[in-house]
Design an enzyme around this catalytic site. Structure first.
Site, PDB file in Angstrom:
ATOM      1  N   GLU A  66      23.577 -18.120   9.629  1.00  0.00           N
ATOM      2  CA  GLU A  66      24.083 -18.698   8.375  1.00  0.00           C
ATOM      3  C   GLU A  66      23.598 -20.141   8.333  1.00  0.00           C
ATOM      4  OE1 GLU A  66      28.285 -16.880   6.982  1.00  0.00           O
ATOM      5  OE2 GLU A  66      28.436 -18.066   8.782  1.00  0.00           O
ATOM      6  N   HIS A  97      24.384 -21.635  11.907  1.00  0.00           N
ATOM      7  CA  HIS A  97      25.407 -20.825  12.574  1.00  0.00           C
ATOM      8  C   HIS A  97      24.812 -19.517  13.088  1.00  0.00           C
ATOM      9  CE1 HIS A  97      29.383 -18.397  12.215  1.00  0.00           C
ATOM     10  NE2 HIS A  97      29.218 -18.864  13.431  1.00  0.00           N
ATOM     11  N   ASN A 123      32.824 -15.762   9.250  1.00  0.00           N
ATOM     12  CA  ASN A 123      34.151 -15.828   9.876  1.00  0.00           C
ATOM     13  C   ASN A 123      35.303 -15.773   8.882  1.00  0.00           C
ATOM     14  OD1 ASN A 123      33.617 -15.726  12.625  1.00  0.00           O
ATOM     15  ND2 ASN A 123      32.740 -17.787  12.510  1.00  0.00           N
ATOM     16  N   SER A 162      31.408 -22.676  13.842  1.00  0.00           N
ATOM     17  CA  SER A 162      31.764 -21.374  13.275  1.00  0.00           C
ATOM     18  C   SER A 162      32.509 -21.497  11.969  1.00  0.00           C
ATOM     19  CB  SER A 162      32.714 -20.643  14.231  1.00  0.00           C
ATOM     20  OG  SER A 162      32.087 -20.308  15.412  1.00  0.00           O
TER      21      SER A 162
END
Ligand code: CAA
Ligand code: NAD
Length: 283
Positions: A152, A140, A190, A119
């Protein structure tokens, strides 16, 4: 060489979801976890979701059967030797991940791509422990994997174009939209989401409002499908804390300081939905 056979390592909420979508897309998938009970639970979870999808007429019974036929348990990490792609989805901890990547680098064949679902952790650093950094990449997925459309894709400094193209194409075959993001702490998703969740936890900590009321503010006020505290419980509070620590250390900026209440909950074993208690209590 084309990607046909995939090993997913970590049968938790992310690994099970990734294994499910890859098997549904027709790849041969091996699911592995260091913890046998977690592997059992991951396999059962996939079957349950497929049964529910048949009941909701989202997929046919034949599609369910062929997905389950594509999916096998892998008791041993050494089974990675038979795979063209390995996707790691274990705990968000650099030491644990690099130990696994060192082992995988020894086991996997020369052409095999090693991807991580991290992450937030630097892809370059994970890749550097292998002798194939050009074939290591971030892939991701978002939670829940069968529902969320984004992946991602993050290159480490040495990742080559062929690896990037194969992973972007793989995301496409899984029905996802790939977005290339640079290798900065937390990538894009994130870096933006987690400070909002951390701020919501500070708001609880400082007595601004209850978790329920903060979630209501964000759901009714901003049309978010889940409030930030419900989402934190859903992601896992341990994972949220690991990500905040990566942002805090990576940018050396106090604006990413993890809320003490988040630390306290994780220390108490209140990890959210997966442990039965976080900001809410679950059956
Ligand atoms: N696994 C698989 N499928 C699930 C699921 C799960 N855990 N939860 C819900 N679904 C499916 C349901 O089966 C349902 O499918 P159908 O349309 O076929 O019926 C569909 O999703 C909608 O579910 P519900 O009607 O039960 O509930 P909902 O409308 O409230 O949607 C949700 C649930 C999709 C999870 C929605 O609340 C949502 O989008 N929440 C936000 C999720 C989010 O932000 N994810 C990103 C987290 S951050 C991240 O992943 C990155 C990281 O590194 C931490
Ligand atoms: P989880 O706690 O649900 O599952 C992790 C699994 O990995 C567990 O079953 C555990 O037994 C297994 N495991 C731990 N160490 C292992 C090892 N050395 N070898 C094999 N298996 C091992 O965690 P999760 O939420 O699925 O997260 C997994 C990864 O995905 C993390 O890197 C996390 O940051 C990332 N991620 C999580 C989310 C999320 O919303 N939870 C979203 C995107 C990415």
């Amino acid at each position: 060489m084309a990607i046909k056979r995939v090993m997913v390592i970590g049968a938790g909420q992310m690994g099970a979801g990734i294994a499910q979508v890859a098997a549904q897309a027709g790849f041969e998938v091996l699911l592995h976890d260091a913890n046998e009970t977690a592997l059992d639970k991951g396999m059962q979870r996939i079957e349950k979701l497929l049964i529910r999808a048949v009941q909701k007429t989202r997929i046919t019974d034949e599609e369910k059967t062929s997905t389950l036929n594509n999916l096998k348990r892998a008791e041993k990490l050494e089974d990675a030797r038979t795979c063209d792609l390995v996707i790691e989805a274990i705990v968000e901890n650099m030491d644990v991940k690099t130990k696994l990547f060192r082992e995988l680098d020894e086991i996997a064949l020369a052409h095999t791509i090693l991807a991580t679902n991290t992450s937030s952790l630097p892809i370059t650093e994970i890749a550097a422990v292998t002798k194939r950094p050009e074939q290591v990449i971030g892939m991701h997925f978002m939670n829940p994997v069968p529902v969320m459309k984004l992946v991602e894709v993050i290159r480490g400094i040495q990742t080559n174009d062929e690896t990037y193209e194969k992973i972007a194409q793989m995301a496409d075959k899984l029905g996802k939209t790939a977005v290339e993001v640079a290798d900065f702490p937390g990538f894009a998703a994130n870096r933006i989401l987690m400070p909002m969740i951390n701020e919501a936890i500070y708001a609880v900590y400082e007595g601004v409002a209850s978790p329920e009321d903060i979630d209501t503010v964000m759901k009714l006020g901003m049309n978010h499908p889940m409030g930030p505290l419900e989402l934190a419980d859903f992601i896992g509070l341990d994972t949220c804390l690991y990500i905040m620590e990566v942002l805090y250390d990576g940018f050396a900026d106090s604006k990413y300081r993890p809320c003490p209440l988040l630390r306290k909950y994780v220390k108490a074993g209140w990890l959210g939905k997966k442990s039965g208690r976080g900001f809410y209590v679950y059956n």
